[in-house]
Structure formats: C-alpha cells, structure tokens
Enzyme design. Structure first.
Site, PDB file in Angstrom:
ATOM      1  N   ASN A 212     -10.289  -0.613   0.166  1.00 18.90           N
ATOM      2  CA  ASN A 212      -8.898  -0.408   0.418  1.00 18.90           C
ATOM      3  C   ASN A 212      -8.331  -0.891  -1.195  1.00 18.90           C
ATOM      4  O   ASN A 212      -8.366  -2.095  -1.360  1.00 18.90           O
ATOM      5  CB  ASN A 212      -8.293  -1.371   1.362  1.00 18.90           C
ATOM      6  CG  ASN A 212      -6.918  -1.324   1.606  1.00 18.90           C
ATOM      7  OD1 ASN A 212      -6.179  -0.854   0.615  1.00 18.90           O
ATOM      8  ND2 ASN A 212      -6.336  -1.621   3.123  1.00 18.90           N
TER       9      ASN A 212
ATOM     10  N   CYS B 243       0.854  -1.074  -0.092  1.00 17.44           N
ATOM     11  CA  CYS B 243       0.057   0.048   0.062  1.00 17.44           C
ATOM     12  C   CYS B 243       0.831   1.168  -0.151  1.00 17.44           C
ATOM     13  O   CYS B 243       0.250   2.266  -0.117  1.00 17.44           O
ATOM     14  CB  CYS B 243      -0.941  -0.129   1.283  1.00 17.44           C
ATOM     15  SG  CYS B 243      -1.743  -1.654   1.131  1.00 17.44           S
TER      16      CYS B 243
ATOM     17  N   HIS C 132      -3.454   6.773   2.992  1.00 14.04           N
ATOM     18  CA  HIS C 132      -3.927   5.573   2.411  1.00 14.04           C
ATOM     19  C   HIS C 132      -5.256   5.107   2.923  1.00 14.04           C
ATOM     20  O   HIS C 132      -5.297   5.220   4.150  1.00 14.04           O
ATOM     21  CB  HIS C 132      -2.698   4.512   2.589  1.00 14.04           C
ATOM     22  CG  HIS C 132      -3.059   3.041   2.243  1.00 14.04           C
ATOM     23  ND1 HIS C 132      -3.881   2.701   1.410  1.00 14.04           N
ATOM     24  CD2 HIS C 132      -3.188   1.979   3.203  1.00 14.04           C
ATOM     25  CE1 HIS C 132      -4.239   1.385   1.123  1.00 14.04           C
ATOM     26  NE2 HIS C 132      -3.872   0.992   2.352  1.00 14.04           N
TER      27      HIS C 132
END
Ligand code: UT7
Length: 328
Positions: free
Chosen positions: A285, A115, A255
C-alpha cells in the site's frame, strides 16, 4: 468563457530499489508470509534507504510524465503533490519538487488527504483547467511511508511501501478526459488511521517520541468496512454522473489498500474481476502513490489505451475518499 475538458496527457512513476519481502518481515515482527499473503495479498513492498526521501521519487515520476506528455517543466503552472509523508514540515514537497524540476513558472503545493490525495489533486486541477485558469499541471502522489511505520506494530508495518506516481493534466478534446470526479471526508473517524505526534496539539517532545506517537496507528479492521462501503458508493455515484454503467468501464483502478478490500469493492459494484487492476503483491500500500503508479503501469502495458474508460476510487486516513471516471 467557454469551458473545456481536462484530462491526463502523460504519466510516470518511480520507487526505491530497496525491497522488503514478507520473509524479511518475519525476522522483524511476529508474522508470517502466509498471514500477510492471505490477509492482504502483499508479497513485498519497496522501501526507501536512509538517504532517500519523498521529493526524490516525486520528481523522478514527474520528469517521466512530462517527457511522455512532450512538455518542458516550464510548461506547467501548478504542481500539486499529494503526500502524507512530506520531506519536511515546511516548505511543501510540491515546492521542493518544483525546484528539483526547474518548473519556474509553476506554483507548488501539497494536498494532505492520505490515500485519497491523488484524486483530491485530480479533482481540484480539473476545475482549474476546465475554467481556463491554467493550461497544464502536474498532480503527483508521492510517499515514503516506511519512515512513519512502527516496525514493532505488525498491524501496520506489513502493509505500507514507498513510491510515487505523476500525471500531467491539460486540455483535451470534448468527450474525453475527466468525465466525473468527487472527493469526500469525515474527520470524525480520525483515530482509525492517524499519526498524533509532531503537530501543534502534542508537539515533538521526548515523551511523544518515546511513546511512538509520530508513527501511523491504524484500527485496520474497522477501517476495512468503511473503506469498502465508501469506495463502492462513490464509484456508483460517479458512473451515474458520467452517464455510464459498470459495463462501460474498461478498467477499475482502486487504491491498493488490501486485496480483500479491492475484491469486496469489485463484488459490490458487480464488475468482473478481470477488469480490476491490482499490483499490491509487488508494491504493498503506497497511499497517495498507489493509483498513479497503477495507472502508469496500465498505460505502459497497453491495458489503458486511447478510448479506454477508467474508474478510479480511493479511501484513506481522515477518513477521506473519492471517485473519478476518465476517458482516455
Ligand atoms: O490505505 C487505506 C487505509 N487502510 C486500510 O484501508 C486498511 C484496512 N484494513 C486492513 O487492510 C486489514 O484490517 C489489516 C490487513 C490491517 C488487518 O487484517 P484483519 O483481517 O482485519 O486482521 P485483524 O486486525 O482483525 O486481526 C486479526 C488477527 C489478530 O489476532 P487475534 O486478536 O485474532 O489473536 C491480530 O493480532 O490477526 C493478528 N494480526 C497479525 N498476525 C500476523 C494482525 N496483524 C498481523 C500480522 N501477522 N501482520
């Protein structure tokens, strides 16, 4: 050689049309819309169809970013694709995107930092532009995570979604662009989020596939605490390095891992929640794609404009983390 500032001069994003709602997931695993919404903030995520793959979304996002920067594909010398879900093991997704774009003057490569990959890309490319090794580059975060998700594991399958975001980087005037950026990792936390199968350690065998070792496995609860601490610490460090305080920041784009992580990072930083961007309800996500998609949404809606000071922070498997301060 005089150094110069590097910044983002165009962005774009793309995601699959297919949508997987919490109600859809209720039919697949033992979960509920109430649990997913209250524990993660996610209401739906986009999901690639069988025939769709990572480079398709990366290329679409990159085309949009190049158009908005007023550049041709042949104007970039480097294409960095951050992805944990490449089209295939070889060649890199960056090289495949290069071919799809017709960016014949570029080198294409991948960054494998989960990520945090987009911030890894920004950090590397910033120094190459600053030191005049290249003029323009594409940094892309692109993922089709839903093909690596075990839809019998309710701890992971409710979280992840697919998509891509892209940024064109180039020289910008002094005082603008990337003012501070830093990336970190700590591989000792490997087993908090990993996909052990398919590599040279365990290989791809009938056994690894039967055991589902090619799927993501996550100790979400343990990761949560490390994520909050790491993102808050590196954000404060990058603001100090840029000579700024949270009050100078117009928008924070973390994020999009979990709404509760975003809220906890904002609270630790002491930043007003109205300054913190979230699109997790609609997209879930999307790993390396989450920051560039969110940034592009903010540019398109006018929340990021000329003169805006933006704080980015990411955390992901590895574990990896990073922070970047930019002035548009
Ligand atoms: O992208 C960057 C890296 N990833 C992250 O940073 C993710 C960080 N972690 C998280 O976002 C959260 O830890 C999760 C959303 C993954 C899980 O939320 P949590 O509040 O930490 O739940 P938990 O894992 O502590 O589980 C609590 C309970 C458990 O039941 P028992 O043992 O208390 O009976 C789980 O089995 O919730 C259960 N549970 C679920 N229940 C309904 C776990 N997943 C689900 C689910 N639906 N989908």
């Amino acid at each position: 050689m005089t150094e110069r500032n590097a910044g983002i001069i165009g962005m774009g994003h793309s995601y699959p049309e297919g949508i997987l709602t919490n109600a859809d997931l209720e039919k697949i695993v033992e979960t509920s819309d109430e649990w997913i919404t209250s524990r993660t903030g996610i209401k739906q995520r986009h999901k690639a169809a069988e025939h769709e793959y990572t480079s398709m979304f990366g290329t679409a996002a990159a085309k949009q970013a190049l158009e908005r920067a007023g550049l041709e594909p042949t104007d970039v010398q480097l294409i960095v694709c951050a992805t944990t879900t490449p089209d295939q093991i070889m060649p890199s997704t960056g090289a495949l995107i290069q071919a799809q774009l017709g960016a014949t003057n570029a080198a294409g490569m991948d960054i494998f930092a989960a990520c945090s990959g987009f911030l890894y890309g920004l950090t590397m490319v910033e120094s190459m532009i600053r030191t005049r090794q290249i003029e323009h580059a594409l940094v892309i975060g692109a993922e089709v995570l839903t093909k690596y998700v075990d839809y019998t594991d309710r701890g992971t399958c409710v979280i992840f979604g697919d998509g891509a975001g892209a940024a064109v980087l180039g020289p910008v005037e002094k005082g603008k662009g990337i003012l501070a950026t830093k990336i970190r990792s700590d591989g000792r936390y490997e087993e908090q989020l990993y996909a052990p199968g398919g590599g040279t350690k365990l290989g791809t065998t009938h056994e690894t596939i039967d055991e589902g070792l090619h799927f993501f496995k996550m100790k979400g609860n343990e990761l949560f605490k490390v994520a909050v601490r790491s993102m808050a610490e590196i954000s404060a460090e990058m603001l100090a390095q840029a000579g700024l305080t949270v009050d100078d920041v117009d928008i924070v784009i973390p994020h999009q891992a979990n709404q509760r992580i975003t809220d906890a990072v904002a609270s630790r930083l002491g930043v007003d929640e109205t300054k913190v961007y979230s699109n997790i309800a609609e997209l879930g996500n999307t790993s390396s794609a989450s920051i560039p998609i969110a940034m592009d949404e903010c540019i398109q809606s006018g929340r990021i404009k000329e003169g805006s000071t933006v704080l980015l922070t990411a955390f992901g498997g590895g574990v990896t983390w990073g922070g970047t301060v930019l002035k548009f």
